[in-house]
Write a protein that holds these residues in place. Sequence first.
Motif, PDB file in Angstrom:
ATOM      1  N   GLU A 163       2.824  16.546  11.391  1.00 46.35           N
ATOM      2  CA  GLU A 163       1.396  16.267  11.496  1.00 46.35           C
ATOM      3  C   GLU A 163       0.860  15.661  10.203  1.00 46.35           C
ATOM      4  N   GLN A 164       1.300  16.187   9.070  1.00 42.63           N
ATOM      5  CA  GLN A 164       0.853  15.642   7.792  1.00 42.63           C
ATOM      6  C   GLN A 164       1.361  14.221   7.588  1.00 42.63           C
ATOM      7  N   ARG A 165       2.572  13.961   8.007  1.00 44.61           N
ATOM      8  CA  ARG A 165       3.096  12.594   7.911  1.00 44.61           C
ATOM      9  C   ARG A 165       2.312  11.657   8.823  1.00 44.61           C
ATOM     10  N   HIS A 166       1.961  12.145   9.993  1.00 44.88           N
ATOM     11  CA  HIS A 166       1.174  11.330  10.917  1.00 44.88           C
ATOM     12  C   HIS A 166      -0.194  11.001  10.309  1.00 44.88           C
ATOM     13  N   LEU A 167      -0.822  11.988   9.660  1.00 40.54           N
ATOM     14  CA  LEU A 167      -2.098  11.738   9.002  1.00 40.54           C
ATOM     15  C   LEU A 167      -1.935  10.722   7.868  1.00 40.54           C
ATOM     16  N   GLY A 168      -0.813  10.815   7.166  1.00 44.66           N
ATOM     17  CA  GLY A 168      -0.539   9.838   6.114  1.00 44.66           C
ATOM     18  C   GLY A 168      -0.402   8.432   6.665  1.00 44.66           C
ATOM     19  N   GLU A 169       0.242   8.302   7.800  1.00 45.98           N
ATOM     20  CA  GLU A 169       0.381   6.992   8.442  1.00 45.98           C
ATOM     21  C   GLU A 169      -0.990   6.439   8.856  1.00 45.98           C
ATOM     22  N   LEU A 170      -1.877   7.329   9.317  1.00 47.48           N
ATOM     23  CA  LEU A 170      -3.226   6.894   9.695  1.00 47.48           C
ATOM     24  C   LEU A 170      -4.006   6.402   8.475  1.00 47.48           C
ATOM     25  N   VAL A 171      -3.828   7.093   7.354  1.00 45.79           N
ATOM     26  CA  VAL A 171      -4.483   6.667   6.114  1.00 45.79           C
ATOM     27  C   VAL A 171      -4.020   5.264   5.732  1.00 45.79           C
ATOM     28  N   LEU A 172      -2.733   5.038   5.809  1.00 51.86           N
ATOM     29  CA  LEU A 172      -2.193   3.727   5.476  1.00 51.86           C
ATOM     30  C   LEU A 172      -2.638   2.649   6.470  1.00 51.86           C
ATOM     31  N   ARG A 173      -2.709   3.021   7.742  1.00 58.25           N
ATOM     32  CA  ARG A 173      -3.130   2.039   8.747  1.00 58.25           C
ATOM     33  C   ARG A 173      -4.569   1.595   8.507  1.00 58.25           C
ATOM     34  N   GLU A 174      -5.427   2.548   8.177  1.00 57.44           N
ATOM     35  CA  GLU A 174      -6.822   2.196   7.911  1.00 57.44           C
ATOM     36  C   GLU A 174      -6.935   1.274   6.699  1.00 57.44           C
ATOM     37  N   ALA A 175      -6.182   1.590   5.647  1.00 56.63           N
ATOM     38  CA  ALA A 175      -6.185   0.735   4.467  1.00 56.63           C
ATOM     39  C   ALA A 175      -5.601  -0.639   4.780  1.00 56.63           C
ATOM     40  N   PHE A 176      -4.558  -0.669   5.599  1.00 60.51           N
ATOM     41  CA  PHE A 176      -3.945  -1.929   6.011  1.00 60.51           C
ATOM     42  C   PHE A 176      -4.953  -2.810   6.737  1.00 60.51           C
ATOM     43  N   GLU A 177      -5.703  -2.226   7.647  1.00 59.11           N
ATOM     44  CA  GLU A 177      -6.688  -3.005   8.405  1.00 59.11           C
ATOM     45  C   GLU A 177      -7.789  -3.537   7.490  1.00 59.11           C
ATOM     46  N   ALA A 178      -8.185  -2.738   6.517  1.00 62.12           N
ATOM     47  CA  ALA A 178      -9.207  -3.195   5.574  1.00 62.12           C
ATOM     48  C   ALA A 178      -8.696  -4.370   4.750  1.00 62.12           C
ATOM     49  N   ALA A 179      -7.449  -4.283   4.273  1.00 63.28           N
ATOM     50  CA  ALA A 179      -6.871  -5.379   3.487  1.00 63.28           C
ATOM     51  C   ALA A 179      -6.696  -6.628   4.336  1.00 63.28           C
ATOM     52  N   ARG A 180      -6.260  -6.451   5.557  1.00 62.91           N
ATOM     53  CA  ARG A 180      -6.043  -7.610   6.431  1.00 62.91           C
ATOM     54  C   ARG A 180      -7.359  -8.301   6.762  1.00 62.91           C
ATOM     55  N   ALA A 181      -8.456  -7.547   6.815  1.00 63.66           N
ATOM     56  CA  ALA A 181      -9.760  -8.133   7.131  1.00 63.66           C
ATOM     57  C   ALA A 181     -10.208  -9.112   6.054  1.00 63.66           C
TER      58      ALA A 181
ATOM     59  N   LEU B 144       0.856  -1.181   0.000  1.00 63.32           N
ATOM     60  CA  LEU B 144       0.000   0.000   0.000  1.00 63.32           C
ATOM     61  C   LEU B 144       0.894   1.233   0.000  1.00 63.32           C
ATOM     62  N   VAL B 145       0.633   2.181  -0.906  1.00 64.05           N
ATOM     63  CA  VAL B 145       1.459   3.371  -0.965  1.00 64.05           C
ATOM     64  C   VAL B 145       0.581   4.612  -0.860  1.00 64.05           C
ATOM     65  N   HIS B 146       1.036   5.555  -0.058  1.00 59.09           N
ATOM     66  CA  HIS B 146       0.375   6.849   0.086  1.00 59.09           C
ATOM     67  C   HIS B 146       1.450   7.924   0.045  1.00 59.09           C
ATOM     68  N   SER B 147       1.184   8.990  -0.671  1.00 59.20           N
ATOM     69  CA  SER B 147       2.176  10.046  -0.861  1.00 59.20           C
ATOM     70  C   SER B 147       1.824  11.291  -0.066  1.00 59.20           C
ATOM     71  N   VAL B 148       2.857  11.889   0.489  1.00 56.00           N
ATOM     72  CA  VAL B 148       2.731  13.211   1.099  1.00 56.00           C
ATOM     73  C   VAL B 148       3.790  14.102   0.469  1.00 56.00           C
ATOM     74  N   ALA B 149       3.607  15.388   0.588  1.00 55.80           N
ATOM     75  CA  ALA B 149       4.525  16.336  -0.037  1.00 55.80           C
ATOM     76  C   ALA B 149       5.928  16.204   0.558  1.00 55.80           C
ATOM     77  N   VAL B 150       6.928  16.551  -0.235  1.00 54.46           N
ATOM     78  CA  VAL B 150       8.314  16.504   0.244  1.00 54.46           C
ATOM     79  C   VAL B 150       8.475  17.357   1.491  1.00 54.46           C
ATOM     80  N   GLU B 151       7.784  18.506   1.503  1.00 56.84           N
ATOM     81  CA  GLU B 151       7.900  19.424   2.649  1.00 56.84           C
ATOM     82  C   GLU B 151       6.833  19.165   3.705  1.00 56.84           C
ATOM     83  N   ALA B 152       6.282  17.960   3.742  1.00 58.48           N
ATOM     84  CA  ALA B 152       5.204  17.640   4.685  1.00 58.48           C
ATOM     85  C   ALA B 152       5.662  17.829   6.129  1.00 58.48           C
ATOM     86  N   THR B 153       4.758  18.355   6.943  1.00 62.54           N
ATOM     87  CA  THR B 153       5.036  18.522   8.367  1.00 62.54           C
ATOM     88  C   THR B 153       4.887  17.180   9.079  1.00 62.54           C
TER      89      THR B 153
END
Length: 282
Positions: free
Chosen positions: A202-220, A191-200
Amino acid sequence: MMSQQTRMNVSSSPIVRRDRCIVGFDGSSASVMALDWAVTWAARNHREVHLVGVVDDEAGALGGARADDRDRAQAQLLSLAFALLAERYPGLVVANRLVTGPVASSLAAAARPNDIVVVGADKAVYAHGQFFGVRSVQLAALVSGPLVVVPAADLRFRAGVLVAIDGGPESSRLACIGAEEAMARQCAVGLVHSVAVEATLEQRHLGELVLREAFEAARAVAPGLEISRHLANRRPAEAMLNLARDRALLVMGRSRRNAAPGVGGTLHEVLINANVPVMVLP
């Protein structure tokens, strides 16, 4: 829309109306690659395979004799491909059809909403006959259901499925479909999710949450599947193309961020440059 339709059920079971795998076929090496991919996928997913050839009459500019010659040539290509499929895959339900008109819109019109449309693309060659590949971006804008664009590349040693996750409402569904494709191939899914090169942070943390939610859906849907997550600090298309280089399939969705016709910049860039089969989901 004309002209020739031949249908044969080469299995012993009765024909049941089901979603189909529509393959744009023009006899080019790219369309042969697409047909190979489509047959494998259709057999795995219990779909009928419908070969569709399109005679582009150049908006009616072809004279009667030239149009007839092109009709006959395309019909012969379809018949040969049809006979080869019947011989090699005796359990497959196969049909073919020849239509006349603009290539992308004619192929899109041949598909029902839940059909999957498969075309080949050879970015290295632009030659007569290779209509479907050079119109893959147009098809992505016109086809209402799933679209797969298969590159003219050696895919024999590819493994793994990559799913692009944009954080939108369909992200979990895309992750589940990617996991199902990986299960069918007995391979891992990323699973890949992109954030801007200059991401803060907080933005990286939100990106990790997006990936975690997708990960849980795939694992289900695939509890035993190997699933990896990739948070990329680069443009989405660049991240997808880089990670998908040695994969067997890239799964992505159509952009819903604007209602304008056509396709978004990310999808356009991926289709133009991909060296991996790309499954574009509505």
